[in-house]
Design a protein around this motif. Structure first.
Motif, PDB file in Angstrom:
ATOM      1  N   LYS A 392       0.814  -1.219   0.000  1.00  0.00           N
ATOM      2  CA  LYS A 392       0.000   0.000   0.000  1.00  0.00           C
ATOM      3  C   LYS A 392       0.850   1.273   0.000  1.00  0.00           C
ATOM      4  CE  LYS A 392      -4.534  -1.387   1.784  1.00  0.00           C
ATOM      5  NZ  LYS A 392      -5.529  -1.178   2.866  1.00  0.00           N
ATOM      6  N   PRO A 393       1.916   1.350   0.815  1.00  0.00           N
ATOM      7  CA  PRO A 393       2.755   2.557   0.750  1.00  0.00           C
ATOM      8  C   PRO A 393       3.333   2.783  -0.651  1.00  0.00           C
ATOM      9  CG  PRO A 393       3.253   1.332   2.739  1.00  0.00           C
ATOM     10  CD  PRO A 393       2.347   0.466   1.920  1.00  0.00           C
ATOM     11  N   PHE A 394       3.678   1.690  -1.334  1.00  0.00           N
ATOM     12  CA  PHE A 394       4.210   1.822  -2.695  1.00  0.00           C
ATOM     13  C   PHE A 394       3.148   2.404  -3.621  1.00  0.00           C
ATOM     14  CE2 PHE A 394       5.062  -0.020  -6.956  1.00  0.00           C
ATOM     15  CZ  PHE A 394       6.283   0.607  -7.193  1.00  0.00           C
ATOM     16  N   ALA A 448       1.662  11.631  -1.147  1.00  0.00           N
ATOM     17  CA  ALA A 448       2.101  10.282  -0.781  1.00  0.00           C
ATOM     18  C   ALA A 448       2.151  10.101   0.731  1.00  0.00           C
ATOM     19  CB  ALA A 448       3.471  10.004  -1.392  1.00  0.00           C
ATOM     20  N   PHE A 449       2.681  11.098   1.444  1.00  0.00           N
ATOM     21  CA  PHE A 449       2.788  11.000   2.898  1.00  0.00           C
ATOM     22  C   PHE A 449       1.402  10.933   3.543  1.00  0.00           C
ATOM     23  CE2 PHE A 449       2.904  12.696   7.163  1.00  0.00           C
ATOM     24  CZ  PHE A 449       4.032  12.103   7.723  1.00  0.00           C
ATOM     25  N   THR A 450       0.520  11.831   3.126  1.00  0.00           N
ATOM     26  CA  THR A 450      -0.820  11.885   3.737  1.00  0.00           C
ATOM     27  C   THR A 450      -1.601  10.598   3.491  1.00  0.00           C
ATOM     28  OG1 THR A 450      -0.867  14.287   3.402  1.00  0.00           O
ATOM     29  CG2 THR A 450      -2.980  13.185   3.804  1.00  0.00           C
ATOM     30  N   LEU A 454      -2.583   7.965   6.474  1.00  0.00           N
ATOM     31  CA  LEU A 454      -4.000   7.782   6.799  1.00  0.00           C
ATOM     32  C   LEU A 454      -4.529   6.412   6.388  1.00  0.00           C
ATOM     33  CD1 LEU A 454      -5.473  11.276   5.819  1.00  0.00           C
ATOM     34  CD2 LEU A 454      -4.883  10.431   8.109  1.00  0.00           C
ATOM     35  N   PHE A 455      -4.099   5.933   5.211  1.00  0.00           N
ATOM     36  CA  PHE A 455      -4.722   4.719   4.666  1.00  0.00           C
ATOM     37  C   PHE A 455      -3.739   3.611   4.267  1.00  0.00           C
ATOM     38  CE2 PHE A 455      -7.045   8.548   3.093  1.00  0.00           C
ATOM     39  CZ  PHE A 455      -8.163   8.446   3.918  1.00  0.00           C
TER      40      PHE A 455
END
Length: 467
Positions: A392-394, A448-450, A454-455
């Motif tokens: 997910k971060p990617f 990207a950070f937000t 959050l998700f």
């Protein structure tokens, strides 16, 4: 027992033991291990080892990211424990036998162009500095105006900024001969012949096609200043030809006949066949690239910014070196750099969000330095060590890259060089465009950070992955 020796022992065991290691080498940040059977690698166990910032199998190598300095010490301990050492050159020979034909071709393409990049980086920085020093606003600070700059100073800056591109075919042909097994010095001379002052200058011909020479009534013959593909093909064919000739001439005549025949045959082929044909191919590729970058409403930035890091993880992103060199040669600017800088910043921000959100000390110790590395332009620790592991971060990083790329494309942002991005990349935007460059990267990183915070990540995800 030292900590690094313990890490080396754990790593060897996790990879499947010494019997599964064919050879070990290292680069600036990664331990590169040729393994006999990649199925024996315990990926999860490797990732849990202290100081490991990520690990992945690519192009025939198992690459474990330790970071600068640390990798040297781990490599030494692995060798001391009985693993076989090899040079990067020897591993490259083994790699050539690995992967499909397309992967091998792209890898070879990268081998030719990567050694040239440092001088093109320097040239881009020189362009940025010249632009800064000749700005009316900057000159006004010193009580000067553009007309106060001497012609000799401008000539000096021209030497700094124009030389690498004027003699680019010599650099490309040299590197191609080196990679394909020829004599690099013959490659240099062949490349210099392609930009000989006796030939019509390519840039002059671009302005006035009538200046081109015409042989046999239909073959255009020009110099190839700033050209890449004709020199690359000439270097490839020339290296093979030189080796073929060398095997067939008597040893006593090798010093005379081999370079003589190689240069005679190759400059004939290069000027009358390879040059015209591949110059046309190069022009077509450039036209397609320009068309993509000129798509309206920021669409090009959306596409490139969103997809660039996916291409990076496949390992075929070296093809972009060719495109960026051509953009700089044709346009004297590089809009591609601004877009991929956003893609890189976004992956760094996604890793930063993971590092700040997690309560795991080990993951923090991995994610935070990895994010900083990405902000310096190197995304592998962030991608392979953090973002791809939890996926997910990617994905959130891809979304951020698309958002930043969209803005960069919308405002027509372009750098003066290539190969440096995010924080170091600011040196390519030393002018009024610096505000837009910083804003584009902030948009990419912020989105990207937000989204990741959050998700895109929770410690519950980490626990599920680790279980």
């Amino acid at each position: 027992m030292s900590e690094n020796r313990k890490i080396a022992e754990e790593l060897i065991e996790a990879i499947g033991g010494k019997e599964n290691i064919d050879s070990v080498a290292h680069c600036a940040t990664r331990l590169r291990i040729m393994v006999n059977d990649k199925e024996k690698i315990d990926q999860k166990r490797v990732e849990e080892i202290d100081k490991v910032k990520g690990a992945f199998y690519n192009s025939g190598q198992y690459q474990v990211i330790f970071g600068t300095g640390t990798v040297n010490r781990i490599h030494e301990e692995v060798i001391n424990l009985g693993a076989s050492e090899s040079s990067k050159g020897e591993q490259k020979e083994q790699q050539k036998k690995q992967g499909n034909a397309f992967q091998r071709a792209i890898r070879t393409f990268g081998d030719v162009f990567v050694p040239i990049i440092p001088v093109l980086v320097a040239t881009g920085l020189f362009m940025g500095l010249r632009g800064l020093l000749t700005q009316e606003e900057i000159l006004a600070v010193f009580g000067l105006a553009p007309e106060d700059i001497s012609e000799n100073f401008l000539l000096f800056t021209q030497v700094l900024t124009d030389t690498a591109f004027a003699f680019l075919p010599a650099l490309v042909a040299w590197s191609a001969f080196r990679v394909f097994g020829g004599s690099p010095i013959i490659g240099i001379v062949l490349g210099l012949m392609l930009v000989s002052p006796a030939l019509p200058n390519a840039w002059d011909v671009a302005e006035n096609p009538d200046l081109a020479l015409e042989f046999l009534g239909f073959i255009p013959v020009i110099g190839y200043q700033g050209s890449v593909l004709p020199a690359f093909i000439a270097g490839f064919v020339g290296a093979k030809l030189e080796r073929w000739i060398r095997k067939r001439v008597p040893e006593a005549l090798d010093l005379i006949l081999t370079p003589f025949l190689t240069l005679l045959i190759m400059i004939t082929l290069a000027l009358f066949i390879i040059g015209p044909v591949f110059h046309a191919v190069e022009a077509a590729v450039m036209a397609a690239t320009t068309a993509l970058l000129n798509m309206p409403f920021g669409i090009s930035g959306l596409i490139i910014g969103g997809l660039h890091q996916i291409i990076v993880i496949t390992g075929v992103h070296h093809i972009f070196n060719f495109l960026e060199i051509q953009l700089l040669n044709e346009l004297a600017e590089n809009p591609f750099n601004a877009i991929i800088s956003c893609a890189i910043a976004a992956q760094g921000a996604a890793a930063l969000a993971v590092g700040l959100k997690t309560k795991s000390k080990k993951l923090k110790a991995l994610a935070l330095p990895s994010s900083f590395s990405a902000f310096l332009g190197i995304t592998e620790p962030a991608i392979f060590g953090v973002n791809l592991r939890y996926m997910k971060p990617f994905i959130m990083g891809l979304v951020g890259g698309a958002a930043g790329g969209f803005f960069a494309s919308l405002v027509g942002l372009a750098g003066s060089g290539m190969a440096v991005t995010v924080i170091p990349g600011t040196l390519l935007y030393l002018g009024p465009e610096i505000f837009f460059y910083l804003l584009a990267n902030l948009i990419a990183a912020g989105v990207a950070f937000t989204l990741t915070y959050l998700f895109g990540f929770t410690d519950k995800m980490k626990e599920e992955m680790d279980s």
